[in-house]
Write a protein that holds these residues in place. Structure first.
Motif, PDB file in Angstrom:
ATOM      1  N   UNK A  10       0.806  -1.227   0.000  1.00 38.55           N
ATOM      2  CA  UNK A  10       0.000   0.000   0.000  1.00 38.55           C
ATOM      3  C   UNK A  10       0.835   1.271   0.000  1.00 38.55           C
ATOM      4  N   UNK A  11       2.051   1.215   0.545  1.00 34.61           N
ATOM      5  CA  UNK A  11       2.975   2.365   0.546  1.00 34.61           C
ATOM      6  C   UNK A  11       2.280   3.640   1.070  1.00 34.61           C
ATOM      7  N   UNK A  12       1.766   3.536   2.290  1.00 38.51           N
ATOM      8  CA  UNK A  12       0.986   4.647   2.857  1.00 38.51           C
ATOM      9  C   UNK A  12       1.886   5.753   3.412  1.00 38.51           C
ATOM     10  N   UNK A  13       1.601   6.982   3.035  1.00 41.06           N
ATOM     11  CA  UNK A  13       2.363   8.128   3.555  1.00 41.06           C
ATOM     12  C   UNK A  13       1.983   8.337   5.016  1.00 41.06           C
ATOM     13  N   UNK A  14       2.991   8.565   5.874  1.00 39.26           N
ATOM     14  CA  UNK A  14       2.694   8.735   7.300  1.00 39.26           C
ATOM     15  C   UNK A  14       2.640  10.200   7.704  1.00 39.26           C
ATOM     16  N   UNK A  15       3.187  11.064   6.883  1.00 39.30           N
ATOM     17  CA  UNK A  15       3.314  12.502   7.195  1.00 39.30           C
ATOM     18  C   UNK A  15       4.197  12.733   8.417  1.00 39.30           C
TER      19      UNK A  15
END
Ligand code: BGC
Length: 428
Positions: A45-50
């Motif tokens: 998913x390569x989710x951005x964490x900020x």
């Protein structure tokens, strides 16, 4: 007892992963990372964490909620800067107490679950209402974030099934529960995944930490992505690597997937994490012994079976007899211990292949640099054979470069990372 030796040999061969296969997995993983990052169809998913990496200057007084497994913890933490911190108070409770309550089953509601969390938070602050507490939340499930506060649960994993949480902004649910309790002075300000928390905690203490991983009930890894092409600001990416779907499953993995809460999802996690390792063994053993139904082994049973170093293997024998109702001779006990070892080694080798993929991706064609990989979790920390197989597999995968990769246990990560995320958010 009739043990089908042919089936045993087949199972053993199926669970064994050669060095060549391992290299292919690392390459496939790296390719999936690239595809996921650029928004193409991918199982990562390569989710951005900020979240950015801490500078070491983070200081102050924060609450940390660690919510991601069956045990929930709340900590009141003082950050002193430069890797130093102090735990003022800590409370912990399981989300399920057999026969008493269960907040993770399909009958439980979001309100019940978050009221339980709010109660634990309230206990940690001794119901004080006169002070404002900023809270960092380690929420260890795949969530789509738009900033450090806003994390919407995409889907439950690890067999959690509580209604009314998927699709919701988890900190909103928490805020509402805190308000219902009259604890509006606790303000949730940041949400991070446990892998991200582990990496933040590691980077607070050590230089060159860019990869954080959880190897426990669930399995997942994050890393610091610098976006060499400048297309996005650098941030930590929660890969949700437990979803990696390019591994070769055995027929036992297929059965576990089919009968799980979410068939088709978290294929890698179902082959490597503590939630499933015992189950895999239970399926294989049932097949080898000609039974229709899988035996119910836990990963703790599996650890105990491989840890038995007595010549007569009487400890392994006792567990195996209790679970299967069968008595085994010394030769059979050796074989069954070996099978458990191969299932554990496969898990560690798969995880190592994902690390090699990330290290290569980060090197971006240049030389691999000296770096730390932080890991938290009971499987890595306590399960026999895991750490050594992980190391051996990295040696095989990276050759001389493996000496530059320092894996270390960061077991304060989930809470410390949450406090760090709250500190960063407060400073913005
Ligand atoms: C979740 C991840 C989490 C991992 C370890 C997985 O089931 O999807 O978000 O990091 O478990 O807790």
């Amino acid at each position: 007892m009739t043990m089908d030796k042919k089936k045993y040999d087949e199972a053993l061969a199926d669970f064994s992963i050669s060095d060549e296969e391992l290299q292919q997995i690392a390459a496939d993983f790296e390719a999936e990372m690239q595809a996921g990052l650029s928004g193409k169809d991918a199982t990562l998913r390569m989710l951005r964490s900020y979240a950015a990496l801490p500078t070491g200057k983070e200081i102050g007084d924060f609450l940390a909620l660690d919510f991601g497994g069956t045990n929930v913890r709340v900590l009141h933490i003082l950050l002193h800067g430069n890797g130093r911190y102090e735990v003022v108070k800590k409370t912990a409770k399981p989300l399920t107490e057999p026969g008493v309550y269960d907040y993770i089953c399909a009958e439980a509601t979001a309100e019940e679950m978050f009221d339980f969390l709010a109660e634990l938070i309230d206990e940690t602050i001794d119901s004080v209402r006169s002070t404002t507490f900023l809270l960092g939340h380690t929420f260890s499930f795949p969530s789509m974030q738009t900033d450090l506060y806003n994390a919407r649960l995409i889907t439950w994993t690890k067999e959690f099934a509580t209604q009314g949480v998927e699709g919701q902004v988890v900190n909103d649910l928490l805020k509402e529960a805190l308000a219902r309790r009259g604890a509006r002075n606790v303000i949730p300000v940041a949400v991070i995944n446990d892998t991200v928390a582990t990496l933040l905690a590691a980077a607070y203490k050590k230089p060159n930490a860019y990869i954080g991983s959880i190897y426990a009930t669930g399995q997942n890894t994050c890393y610091f992505e610098e976006f060499a092409d400048g297309s996005e600001p650098p941030t930590v990416i929660n890969m949700e690597s437990g979803g990696f779907g390019k591994l070769r499953p055995t027929k036992y993995d297929e059965r576990i997937d089919e009968t799980s809460e979410k068939p088709g999802a978290q294929r890698m996690e179902k082959m490597v994490s503590g939630r499933y390792l015992g189950e895999i063994y239970g399926h294989a053993l049932a097949d080898i012994l000609g039974r229709d139904k899988p035996f119910s082994f836990t990963s703790i049973d599996l650890s105990a079976i491989v840890a038995d170093a007595y010549l007569d293997r009487h400890e392994a024998a006792a567990i195996l007899e209790k679970k299967t109702g069968e008595k085994f001779n010394a030769l059979e006990l050796n074989l069954l211990q070996n099978l458990a070892g191969v299932i554990i080694a496969r898990s560690a080798r798969f995880v190592a292949a994902t690390f090699a993929g990330i290290v290569r991706h980060r090197a971006n064609g240049a030389a691999i640099k000296e770096q730390h990989i932080a890991i938290d979790g009971s499987v890595y920390e306590k399960m026999p054979l895991v750490a050594e197989n992980l190391k051996k597999a990295l040696d095989a995968l990276l050759g001389d470069d493996a000496a530059k990769i320092h894996i270390f246990l960061e077991n304060t990560g989930s809470a410390l990372g949450a406090a760090l995320a709250a500190a960063v958010s407060a400073a913005r």
